[in-house]
Design a protein around this motif. Structure first.
Motif, PDB file in Angstrom:
ATOM      1  N   TYR A  10     -22.486 -17.117  -1.014  1.00 18.28           N
ATOM      2  CA  TYR A  10     -21.670 -17.794  -2.250  1.00 18.28           C
ATOM      3  C   TYR A  10     -21.764 -16.716  -3.276  1.00 18.28           C
ATOM      4  CZ  TYR A  10     -20.903 -22.581  -0.431  1.00 18.28           C
ATOM      5  OH  TYR A  10     -20.269 -23.455   0.262  1.00 18.28           O
ATOM      6  N   GLU A  11     -22.978 -16.091  -3.294  1.00 20.74           N
ATOM      7  CA  GLU A  11     -23.162 -14.926  -4.418  1.00 20.74           C
ATOM      8  C   GLU A  11     -21.755 -13.982  -4.459  1.00 20.74           C
ATOM      9  OE1 GLU A  11     -27.915 -15.050  -4.946  1.00 20.74           O
ATOM     10  OE2 GLU A  11     -27.088 -13.477  -3.864  1.00 20.74           O
ATOM     11  N   ARG A  12     -21.703 -13.416  -3.080  1.00 21.77           N
ATOM     12  CA  ARG A  12     -20.553 -12.489  -2.960  1.00 21.77           C
ATOM     13  C   ARG A  12     -19.230 -13.383  -3.208  1.00 21.77           C
ATOM     14  NH1 ARG A  12     -22.411  -8.992   2.426  1.00 21.77           N
ATOM     15  NH2 ARG A  12     -24.343  -8.345   1.359  1.00 21.77           N
ATOM     16  N   LEU A  13     -18.939 -14.486  -2.962  1.00 18.39           N
ATOM     17  CA  LEU A  13     -17.791 -15.111  -3.175  1.00 18.39           C
ATOM     18  C   LEU A  13     -17.455 -15.275  -4.657  1.00 18.39           C
ATOM     19  CD1 LEU A  13     -15.312 -16.675  -2.250  1.00 18.39           C
ATOM     20  CD2 LEU A  13     -16.564 -18.768  -2.018  1.00 18.39           C
ATOM     21  N   ASN A  14     -18.595 -15.803  -5.410  1.00 19.04           N
ATOM     22  CA  ASN A  14     -18.292 -16.061  -6.845  1.00 19.04           C
ATOM     23  C   ASN A  14     -18.055 -14.657  -7.499  1.00 19.04           C
ATOM     24  OD1 ASN A  14     -18.982 -18.841  -6.193  1.00 19.04           O
ATOM     25  ND2 ASN A  14     -21.115 -18.768  -6.666  1.00 19.04           N
ATOM     26  N   THR A  64     -31.166 -23.621  -5.311  1.00 19.86           N
ATOM     27  CA  THR A  64     -30.193 -22.166  -5.480  1.00 19.86           C
ATOM     28  C   THR A  64     -28.969 -22.445  -4.746  1.00 19.86           C
ATOM     29  OG1 THR A  64     -31.978 -21.171  -5.901  1.00 19.86           O
ATOM     30  CG2 THR A  64     -30.021 -19.682  -5.503  1.00 19.86           C
ATOM     31  N   LEU A  65     -29.002 -22.825  -3.497  1.00 18.26           N
ATOM     32  CA  LEU A  65     -27.673 -22.792  -2.776  1.00 18.26           C
ATOM     33  C   LEU A  65     -26.875 -24.140  -3.217  1.00 18.26           C
ATOM     34  CD1 LEU A  65     -26.112 -22.246  -0.235  1.00 18.26           C
ATOM     35  CD2 LEU A  65     -27.418 -23.654   1.060  1.00 18.26           C
ATOM     36  N   HIS A  66     -27.417 -25.066  -3.493  1.00 19.15           N
ATOM     37  CA  HIS A  66     -26.455 -26.093  -4.249  1.00 19.15           C
ATOM     38  C   HIS A  66     -25.672 -25.862  -5.235  1.00 19.15           C
ATOM     39  CE1 HIS A  66     -27.332 -29.626  -1.618  1.00 19.15           C
ATOM     40  NE2 HIS A  66     -28.511 -29.664  -1.571  1.00 19.15           N
ATOM     41  N   CYS A  85     -21.332 -24.976  -5.894  1.00 19.37           N
ATOM     42  CA  CYS A  85     -20.509 -25.761  -6.762  1.00 19.37           C
ATOM     43  C   CYS A  85     -19.933 -25.008  -7.803  1.00 19.37           C
ATOM     44  CB  CYS A  85     -21.488 -26.962  -7.638  1.00 19.37           C
ATOM     45  SG  CYS A  85     -22.168 -28.247  -6.595  1.00 19.37           S
ATOM     46  N   ALA A  86     -20.495 -23.659  -7.929  1.00 21.86           N
ATOM     47  CA  ALA A  86     -19.850 -22.705  -8.763  1.00 21.86           C
ATOM     48  C   ALA A  86     -18.316 -22.555  -8.824  1.00 21.86           C
ATOM     49  CB  ALA A  86     -20.597 -21.486  -9.011  1.00 21.86           C
ATOM     50  N   LEU A 124     -15.870 -24.250  -7.706  1.00 25.77           N
ATOM     51  CA  LEU A 124     -14.931 -25.443  -8.012  1.00 25.77           C
ATOM     52  C   LEU A 124     -15.222 -25.649  -9.974  1.00 25.77           C
ATOM     53  CD1 LEU A 124     -12.890 -27.670  -7.557  1.00 25.77           C
ATOM     54  CD2 LEU A 124     -14.705 -29.215  -7.101  1.00 25.77           C
ATOM     55  N   ARG A 125     -16.461 -25.629 -10.115  1.00 24.22           N
ATOM     56  CA  ARG A 125     -17.045 -25.476 -11.720  1.00 24.22           C
ATOM     57  C   ARG A 125     -16.234 -24.435 -12.382  1.00 24.22           C
ATOM     58  NH1 ARG A 125     -21.970 -25.761 -10.695  1.00 24.22           N
ATOM     59  NH2 ARG A 125     -22.393 -23.447 -11.189  1.00 24.22           N
ATOM     60  N   THR A 126     -16.114 -23.314 -11.819  1.00 20.01           N
ATOM     61  CA  THR A 126     -15.659 -22.157 -12.661  1.00 20.01           C
ATOM     62  C   THR A 126     -14.079 -22.437 -12.826  1.00 20.01           C
ATOM     63  OG1 THR A 126     -17.166 -20.650 -11.925  1.00 20.01           O
ATOM     64  CG2 THR A 126     -15.243 -19.521 -12.513  1.00 20.01           C
ATOM     65  N   LEU A 127     -13.689 -22.928 -11.635  1.00 24.36           N
ATOM     66  CA  LEU A 127     -12.114 -23.113 -11.651  1.00 24.36           C
ATOM     67  C   LEU A 127     -11.799 -24.369 -12.605  1.00 24.36           C
ATOM     68  CD1 LEU A 127      -9.161 -22.776 -10.515  1.00 24.36           C
ATOM     69  CD2 LEU A 127      -9.749 -24.445  -8.917  1.00 24.36           C
ATOM     70  N   THR A 128     -12.570 -25.270 -12.668  1.00 27.66           N
ATOM     71  CA  THR A 128     -12.686 -26.595 -13.955  1.00 27.66           C
ATOM     72  C   THR A 128     -12.426 -25.910 -15.096  1.00 27.66           C
ATOM     73  OG1 THR A 128     -13.202 -28.078 -12.161  1.00 27.66           O
ATOM     74  CG2 THR A 128     -13.133 -28.853 -14.664  1.00 27.66           C
ATOM     75  N   ASP A 129     -13.516 -25.283 -15.532  1.00 23.04           N
ATOM     76  CA  ASP A 129     -13.758 -24.663 -16.900  1.00 23.04           C
ATOM     77  C   ASP A 129     -12.657 -23.946 -17.038  1.00 23.04           C
ATOM     78  OD1 ASP A 129     -16.240 -26.294 -16.703  1.00 23.04           O
ATOM     79  OD2 ASP A 129     -17.255 -24.265 -16.507  1.00 23.04           O
ATOM     80  N   ALA A 130     -11.908 -23.072 -16.257  1.00 19.17           N
ATOM     81  CA  ALA A 130     -11.049 -21.963 -16.714  1.00 19.17           C
ATOM     82  C   ALA A 130      -9.762 -22.932 -16.695  1.00 19.17           C
ATOM     83  CB  ALA A 130     -10.722 -21.188 -15.358  1.00 19.17           C
ATOM     84  N   ILE A 131      -9.644 -24.016 -16.271  1.00 21.56           N
ATOM     85  CA  ILE A 131      -8.109 -24.878 -16.407  1.00 21.56           C
ATOM     86  C   ILE A 131      -8.353 -25.591 -17.692  1.00 21.56           C
ATOM     87  CG2 ILE A 131      -6.989 -26.870 -15.737  1.00 21.56           C
ATOM     88  CD1 ILE A 131      -7.615 -25.910 -12.702  1.00 21.56           C
TER      89      ILE A 131
END
Length: 213
Positions: A78-82, A132-134, A138-139, A141-148
């Motif tokens: 998830y760190e690499r994906l984010n 930490t994993l949780h 969630c990052a 979808l949260r990042t996409l929501t905030d960006a929209i």
């Protein structure tokens, strides 16, 4: 659950040293490579320790059991994906460009690391998943929501509930990634399928065109 030693382990595994440089990083790297090739089912902490020439006790100092190792691998994933999606939150460039680039980055990550992505989604649902994993899971979808939401305020995205728009958008490019990794694109290159899906998704996010005077 700790993996019990087999009789063969007890007989043939000699005592090994407890130190191997940065053992935690080495275990994660070997485990990542193993899952990329074979999936998580056959992963064994004892086997990884044997490959690195250290005792099972040494590996247990970093990961108490296999599930702890899988949790750490999913966290790393998830760190690499984010990081790959970090451009979505940038203020540089039009939102359309940043959205399409982030969506393509997600599909590319999924196609490049299909077994890791499956592990990441499974690990976050495990009862012993770390906080930490949780948080990291969630990052996206949260990042996409905030960006929209930010794009809506700037007139770069259509109105509506940003959370719902983000969920539908995510479902679209995650769906293409799943079809690609399951070889269900009927011979179409994943890049072409991703471009079509992302383009259609953007049409649903784009702001309404203003009438020309």
């Amino acid at each position: 659950m700790n993996e019990p030693p087999t009789d063969l382990d007890l007989v043939s595994e000699p005592e090994r040293p407890y130190h191997h440089g940065n053992l935690r990083a080495e275990l994660l790297k070997r485990a990542w490579d193993s899952i990329e090739l074979e999936g998580a089912e056959g992963l064994s902490l004892r086997a990884l320790a044997r490959e690195l020439g250290v005792s099972h006790g040494a590996s247990a100092r970093h990961f108490k059991d296999k599930q702890a190792l899988l949790d750490a691998l999913a966290t790393l994933g998830y760190e690499r994906l984010n990081r790959a999606l970090s451009g979505l939150s940038s203020s540089a460039g039009p939102f359309e460009t940043r959205f399409k680039a982030a969506a393509l980055a997600y599909v590319k990550f999924a196609v490049s690391h299909p077994r890791l992505l499956r592990l990441m989604h499974a690990a976050k649902l495990h009862p012993e998943a770390s906080a930490t994993l949780h948080e990291l899971s969630c990052a996206t979808l949260r990042t996409l929501t905030d960006a929209i939401a930010t794009a809506q305020h700037g007139g770069e995205a259509r109105g509506g509930d940003a959370r719902h728009l983000a969920l539908v958008a995510f479902a679209n490019f995650h769906g293409i990634a799943t079809l690609a990794t399951d070889d269900l694109l009927q011979g179409m290159a994943w890049q072409d399928a991703a471009a079509l899906s992302i383009g259609f998704t953007w049409q649903g996010l784009a702001p309404a065109r203003q009438e020309q005077p």
